[in-house]
Write a protein that holds these residues in place. Structure first.
Motif, mmCIF file in Angstrom:
data_model
loop_
_atom_site.group_PDB
_atom_site.id
_atom_site.type_symbol
_atom_site.label_atom_id
_atom_site.label_comp_id
_atom_site.label_asym_id
_atom_site.label_seq_id
_atom_site.Cartn_x
_atom_site.Cartn_y
_atom_site.Cartn_z
ATOM 1 N N GLU A 234 0.830 -1.208 0.000
ATOM 2 C CA GLU A 234 0.000 0.000 0.000
ATOM 3 C C GLU A 234 0.867 1.261 0.000
ATOM 4 O OE1 GLU A 234 -3.562 2.088 2.650
ATOM 5 O OE2 GLU A 234 -3.060 -0.026 2.978
ATOM 6 N N ARG A 235 1.902 1.260 0.812
ATOM 7 C CA ARG A 235 2.819 2.406 0.833
ATOM 8 C C ARG A 235 3.563 2.526 -0.496
ATOM 9 N NH1 ARG A 235 6.188 3.297 6.469
ATOM 10 N NH2 ARG A 235 4.472 4.224 7.666
ATOM 11 N N ALA A 236 3.944 1.391 -1.030
ATOM 12 C CA ALA A 236 4.649 1.409 -2.318
ATOM 13 C C ALA A 236 3.783 2.066 -3.384
ATOM 14 C CB ALA A 236 5.028 -0.002 -2.731
ATOM 15 N N CYS A 237 2.527 1.687 -3.455
ATOM 16 C CA CYS A 237 1.628 2.254 -4.467
ATOM 17 C C CYS A 237 1.436 3.744 -4.260
ATOM 18 C CB CYS A 237 0.280 1.532 -4.438
ATOM 19 S SG CYS A 237 0.386 -0.196 -4.988
ATOM 20 N N LYS A 238 1.399 4.168 -3.010
ATOM 21 C CA LYS A 238 1.257 5.601 -2.713
ATOM 22 C C LYS A 238 2.422 6.385 -3.302
ATOM 23 C CE LYS A 238 1.736 8.812 1.146
ATOM 24 N NZ LYS A 238 1.977 8.942 2.608
#
Length: 261
Positions: A234-238
């Motif tokens: 999720e952080r990566a996609c952000k």
């Protein structure tokens, strides 16, 4: 011939005393200051540059001439007085450039008055490379700034050889010497990423983002890769999304592969 021409110029300028086109502007004094400089008669160059400057302190040429002569005389206290009293702080970057060049070799390295003024100039002209370099010499020391770029070049060479750990060390050392160039911490982050030190890489990407003036999206892309490797999708996609918003091309493919529906 040039020597005689300069003396002829002085004769002509002196013959105009009392008959200047506009005696209140002091342009003749400014011209005399330049001619006496060429003749290496610095006392006279100082005298006339001071007359011109004190009459029109907001004139960039008069300012440059007077600062030049004060620097030659090593009169740092007078130069600092100009810093305190002159309103050139509100004018164009040429005033800053001439001022910083004048104090660089005269100031005490811990002179907070001048150092604070250098910080002000960087904030006011964040995209001016000359102001940034001169201000950085004042804040970090010329030797440290120059050494940091040598270390950065070494870091690039090690990276190209795939010696990522050594590359990261060079970039980190460059950053420790000179923290105003965000590419040092950004490149340290990239080298650490390739060395699979993901958490440490994130720390340096964050430093790059904090100091970056014209963000390119590269640091956010690097953070996204690190978070992906750490399993924090999720952080990566952000961060891929932020990187794409800055039009960093590699982020688009990575986002599609990892986060696209």
């Amino acid at each position: 011939i040039m020597f005689n021409e300069n003396y002829k110029a002085i004769f002509l300028l002196n013959s105009k005393d009392g008959k200047a086109s506009n005696p209140y502007l002091k342009f003749e004094e400014s011209l005399k200051a330049e001619v006496y400089l060429k003749l290496d008669v610095r006392d006279s160059s100082y005298y006339y540059s001071r007359l011109a400057y004190e009459n029109l302190p907001g004139n960039p040429l008069f300012f440059q001439q007077y600062i030049r002569e004060l620097t030659n005389r090593k009169e740092i206290d007078k130069i600092k007085k100009i810093l305190r009293e002159n309103k050139f702080k509100e004018k164009d970057h040429q005033f800053y450039k001439n001022y910083f060049a004048s104090v660089l070799d005269l100031m005490d390295k811990d002179d907070e008055e001048i150092r604070n003024f250098a910080r002000l100039a960087i904030d006011r002209y964040p995209k001016n490379s000359e102001i940034e370099l001169l201000s950085s010499y004042i804040l970090y020391g010329k030797e440290n700034v120059d050494k940091s770029y040598l270390l950065s070049n070494q870091g690039q060479m090690e990276f190209e050889k795939k010696n990522y750990s050594q590359s990261a060390e060079n970039y980190i050392n460059a950053y420790n010497l000179y923290q105003q160039d965000y590419t040092f911490s950004e490149n340290a982050g990239m080298a650490l990423l390739y060395d699979k030190q993901y958490k440490k890489a994130i720390d340096y990407f964050e430093l790059a983002i904090e100091f970056e003036v014209n963000t390119t999206g590269k640091s956010q892309y690097g953070m996204a890769i690190c978070y992906n490797e750490l399993g924090e999708i999720e952080r990566a996609c952000k961060f891929f999304d932020i990187s794409m918003s800055k039009n960093y091309i590699p982020a688009f493919k990575s986002y599609t592969e990892l986060c696209g529906s």
